[in-house]
Motif scaffolding. Structure first.
Motif, PDB file in Angstrom:
ATOM      1  N   SER A  50      -3.751   3.133  -7.862  1.00 20.24           N
ATOM      2  CA  SER A  50      -3.195   2.449  -6.704  1.00 20.24           C
ATOM      3  C   SER A  50      -4.309   1.605  -6.097  1.00 20.24           C
ATOM      4  O   SER A  50      -5.486   1.927  -6.224  1.00 20.24           O
ATOM      5  N   ASP A  96       0.838  -1.212   0.000  1.00 21.41           N
ATOM      6  CA  ASP A  96       0.000   0.000   0.000  1.00 21.41           C
ATOM      7  C   ASP A  96       0.867   1.254   0.000  1.00 21.41           C
ATOM      8  O   ASP A  96       0.607   2.205  -0.739  1.00 21.41           O
ATOM      9  N   LYS A 104      -3.030   7.545 -12.710  1.00 20.72           N
ATOM     10  CA  LYS A 104      -2.375   6.969 -11.528  1.00 20.72           C
ATOM     11  C   LYS A 104      -3.350   5.989 -10.896  1.00 20.72           C
ATOM     12  O   LYS A 104      -4.450   6.347 -10.514  1.00 20.72           O
ATOM     13  N   LYS A 115      -5.731  -0.543  -2.770  1.00 19.41           N
ATOM     14  CA  LYS A 115      -5.697  -0.734  -1.320  1.00 19.41           C
ATOM     15  C   LYS A 115      -5.727  -2.220  -1.031  1.00 19.41           C
ATOM     16  O   LYS A 115      -6.653  -2.926  -1.386  1.00 19.41           O
ATOM     17  N   GLN A 168       3.570   1.477  -3.366  1.00 26.70           N
ATOM     18  CA  GLN A 168       3.062   1.661  -4.721  1.00 26.70           C
ATOM     19  C   GLN A 168       2.892   3.130  -5.071  1.00 26.70           C
ATOM     20  O   GLN A 168       2.813   3.491  -6.248  1.00 26.70           O
ATOM     21  N   ASN A 169       2.894   3.989  -4.080  1.00 24.94           N
ATOM     22  CA  ASN A 169       2.783   5.430  -4.324  1.00 24.94           C
ATOM     23  C   ASN A 169       4.108   6.150  -4.140  1.00 24.94           C
ATOM     24  O   ASN A 169       4.148   7.373  -4.140  1.00 24.94           O
TER      25      ASN A 169
END
Length: 151
Positions: free
Chosen positions: A145, A10, A143, A147, A13-14
């Motif tokens: 992402s 989590d 973008k 969770k 990945q950012n």
């Protein structure tokens, strides 16, 4: 994959923290040791959960050219042609699709000439008969992402 792995994915990945010891910063956030963060990331990469870790740059601003290519590959040659395509450092993505053009990949290179060299080589080495070259006309940056953890 346990809950710590999910939390680690989590977070990473950012992006990684922009500090001298990013894995230590992650460890402190997750309340584990720095070496465990490194071990877990290596393990997740080896298991295929992480494809790559690295910076994301605006290649156009850096003077690079790019294109999206689509090729038709017989099913019995997909693995071989994938190895040919993936042998080039300039290939950033390579996907199999359920379509006549069943392999799609992107090329980012310092010049259009280099892109054309790579496409020609892939056609020759992979014995590819049909390739579509789709350079971007307009760019969209999406973008995504996901969770994974419960918290």
């Amino acid at each position: 994959m346990d809950e710590i792995d999910k939390k680690l994915l989590d977070i990473t990945q950012n992006g990684l923290p922009m500090v001298s010891r990013p894995f230590l910063a992650l460890a402190e956030k997750l309340k584990i040791e720095e070496r465990e963060v490194i071990y877990r990331l290596e393990s997740l990469k080896n298991k295929g959960y992480i494809r790559r870790m690295g910076g994301v740059f605006d290649s156009k601003k850096l003077g690079y050219c790019s294109t999206l290519c689509a090729i038709s590959v017989p099913k019995n040659k997909v693995e071989y042609v994938s190895k040919v395509v993936n042998s080039y450092d300039e290939i950033t993505h390579n996907y199999i699709r359920d379509h006549t053009y069943n392999m799609w990949f992107t090329i980012i290179a310092p010049s259009r000439e280099r892109i054309e060299e790579i496409m020609t080589a892939i056609k020759k080495e992979g014995e590819v008969l049909d390739m579509i070259d789709l350079p971007a006309v307009r760019r969209f940056k999406v973008k995504a992402s996901f969770k994974l953890s419960e918290v």
